[in-house]
Design a protein around this motif. Sequence first.
Motif, short mmCIF file in Angstrom:
data_model
loop_
_atom_site.label_atom_id
_atom_site.label_comp_id
_atom_site.label_asym_id
_atom_site.label_seq_id
_atom_site.Cartn_x
_atom_site.Cartn_y
_atom_site.Cartn_z
N PRO A 83 0.80 -1.22 0.00
CA PRO A 83 0.00 0.00 0.00
C PRO A 83 0.84 1.28 0.00
CG PRO A 83 0.01 -0.96 2.19
CD PRO A 83 0.71 -1.93 1.28
N TYR A 84 1.99 1.24 0.64
CA TYR A 84 2.82 2.43 0.77
C TYR A 84 4.15 2.17 0.07
CZ TYR A 84 -0.65 2.73 4.46
OH TYR A 84 -1.83 2.71 5.15
N PHE A 85 4.12 2.20 -1.23
CA PHE A 85 5.26 1.86 -2.07
C PHE A 85 6.02 3.16 -2.40
CE2 PHE A 85 7.14 1.22 -6.29
CZ PHE A 85 7.91 0.11 -6.05
N VAL A 86 7.08 3.42 -1.64
CA VAL A 86 7.89 4.61 -1.86
C VAL A 86 9.36 4.18 -1.85
CG1 VAL A 86 8.34 7.00 -1.17
CG2 VAL A 86 6.15 5.95 -0.59
N PRO A 87 9.79 3.51 -2.91
CA PRO A 87 11.16 3.01 -2.94
C PRO A 87 12.17 4.15 -3.04
CG PRO A 87 10.16 2.73 -5.08
CD PRO A 87 9.08 3.23 -4.17
N ASP A 88 13.31 3.99 -2.37
CA ASP A 88 14.37 4.97 -2.51
C ASP A 88 15.06 4.75 -3.86
OD1 ASP A 88 15.99 2.71 -2.17
OD2 ASP A 88 16.64 3.26 -0.16
N ALA A 89 16.06 5.57 -4.16
CA ALA A 89 16.75 5.49 -5.45
C ALA A 89 17.35 4.11 -5.68
CB ALA A 89 17.82 6.57 -5.55
N THR A 90 17.91 3.51 -4.65
CA THR A 90 18.49 2.17 -4.78
C THR A 90 17.43 1.14 -5.12
OG1 THR A 90 20.22 2.75 -3.20
CG2 THR A 90 19.86 0.40 -3.60
N GLY A 91 16.29 1.22 -4.47
CA GLY A 91 15.18 0.31 -4.76
C GLY A 91 14.66 0.49 -6.17
N ARG A 92 14.49 1.73 -6.59
CA ARG A 92 14.02 1.99 -7.96
C ARG A 92 15.02 1.46 -8.97
NH1 ARG A 92 12.76 6.94 -5.44
NH2 ARG A 92 14.44 8.04 -6.52
N ASP A 93 16.31 1.71 -8.72
CA ASP A 93 17.35 1.23 -9.64
C ASP A 93 17.35 -0.29 -9.73
OD1 ASP A 93 18.13 3.83 -10.17
OD2 ASP A 93 19.89 3.75 -8.85
N ASN A 150 -6.36 4.98 -0.56
CA ASN A 150 -5.15 5.00 0.26
C ASN A 150 -5.39 5.90 1.47
OD1 ASN A 150 -2.48 5.46 1.28
ND2 ASN A 150 -1.70 4.82 -0.70
N ASP A 151 -5.09 5.39 2.65
CA ASP A 151 -5.35 6.15 3.88
C ASP A 151 -4.16 6.99 4.33
OD1 ASP A 151 -3.66 4.14 4.72
OD2 ASP A 151 -4.86 3.60 6.47
N ASN A 152 -3.10 7.05 3.52
CA ASN A 152 -1.94 7.85 3.88
C ASN A 152 -1.60 8.77 2.71
OD1 ASN A 152 0.76 8.76 4.29
ND2 ASN A 152 1.11 7.09 5.72
N TRP A 153 -2.06 10.00 2.81
CA TRP A 153 -1.89 10.98 1.74
C TRP A 153 -0.42 11.17 1.38
CZ3 TRP A 153 0.50 15.75 1.22
CH2 TRP A 153 0.13 16.50 0.10
N LEU A 154 0.45 11.32 2.40
CA LEU A 154 1.87 11.52 2.14
C LEU A 154 2.48 10.35 1.38
CD1 LEU A 154 3.27 13.06 5.46
CD2 LEU A 154 3.15 14.15 3.22
N ALA A 155 2.18 9.15 1.82
CA ALA A 155 2.73 7.97 1.16
C ALA A 155 2.26 7.90 -0.29
CB ALA A 155 2.34 6.71 1.91
N HIS A 156 0.97 8.14 -0.50
CA HIS A 156 0.43 8.05 -1.86
C HIS A 156 1.07 9.09 -2.79
CE1 HIS A 156 -2.25 7.03 -5.05
NE2 HIS A 156 -2.69 8.27 -5.12
N GLN A 157 1.18 10.33 -2.32
CA GLN A 157 1.77 11.38 -3.16
C GLN A 157 3.23 11.08 -3.47
OE1 GLN A 157 -0.19 13.57 -4.57
NE2 GLN A 157 -1.86 12.75 -3.35
N ASN A 158 3.96 10.60 -2.47
CA ASN A 158 5.37 10.26 -2.70
C ASN A 158 5.51 9.05 -3.60
OD1 ASN A 158 7.36 12.07 -1.36
ND2 ASN A 158 5.97 11.74 0.35
N SER A 159 4.58 8.14 -3.52
CA SER A 159 4.59 6.97 -4.39
C SER A 159 4.41 7.40 -5.84
CB SER A 159 3.48 6.01 -3.95
OG SER A 159 3.55 4.81 -4.65
N THR A 187 5.87 -5.24 6.49
CA THR A 187 6.78 -4.24 5.96
C THR A 187 6.25 -3.53 4.73
OG1 THR A 187 8.62 -5.59 6.74
CG2 THR A 187 9.14 -3.83 5.19
N ASN A 188 6.16 -2.22 4.83
CA ASN A 188 5.87 -1.40 3.66
C ASN A 188 7.16 -1.22 2.88
OD1 ASN A 188 3.07 -0.73 4.26
ND2 ASN A 188 3.93 0.39 5.99
N PHE A 189 7.03 -0.95 1.59
CA PHE A 189 8.21 -0.77 0.74
C PHE A 189 8.59 0.71 0.77
CE2 PHE A 189 10.46 -3.31 -2.51
CZ PHE A 189 11.35 -2.34 -2.95
N ASP A 190 9.06 1.15 1.94
CA ASP A 190 9.48 2.55 2.11
C ASP A 190 10.56 2.63 3.17
OD1 ASP A 190 8.18 2.39 4.62
OD2 ASP A 190 6.47 3.57 3.97
N ASN A 191 11.23 3.76 3.21
CA ASN A 191 12.34 3.92 4.15
C ASN A 191 11.91 3.88 5.61
OD1 ASN A 191 14.53 4.00 2.43
ND2 ASN A 191 14.22 6.15 1.96
#
Length: 175
Positions: free
Chosen positions: A30-40, A61-70, A109-113
């Motif tokens: 649900p909260y997929f915000v990979p860092d540069a290493t994850g994206r690469d 999505n119940d987390n506005w920040l996570a969704h926008q960053n995703s 675990t969410n896929f975020d830092n």
Amino acid sequence: SSPEVGASTVRIMYYLSIICARRSIFIANPYFVPDATGRDALIEARKRGVDVRIMVAARYNDNWLAHQNSVRVYGRLLEAGIEILEYNRTMLHLKTMVVDGRWFTIGTTNFDNRSFAHNEENNICGYDEDVAQQLHDMFERDVAGCDRLTLDQWRKRGLWRKAQEVVAAFFEEQI
């Protein structure tokens, strides 16, 4: 994974799984915000011919920040040919990954830092084709409740949407 240990074993597990993938990677998070290493790592997997599909919470999505960053980081992933599936039936809260139809993880675990570095998280990992197949089948059934996001759609999101993503980027570490 625990911040008290100082290293994120779950991050290592996720990234090594992506690096080792040969055929497929199916991520539901649900909260997929990979860092540069994850994206690469995901982009490199796609370049190797790996079928990479990512299912995320969208409309509910119940987390506005996570969704926008995703949404903000989708560009390079979509350009690489990675499929982004926005789940729009209800709030998707599933956190699974299936690699090559054999290896899987399911847990908190969410896929975020934040999950990788700050939260106490627990995942179960396994190498079992039957369980991996069940998770893969569940993923495929859930695709019916998704909208596929195209690169063109992502590029055409409005100025208001982009402005929200810029604001959310300042708070990325808080999600």
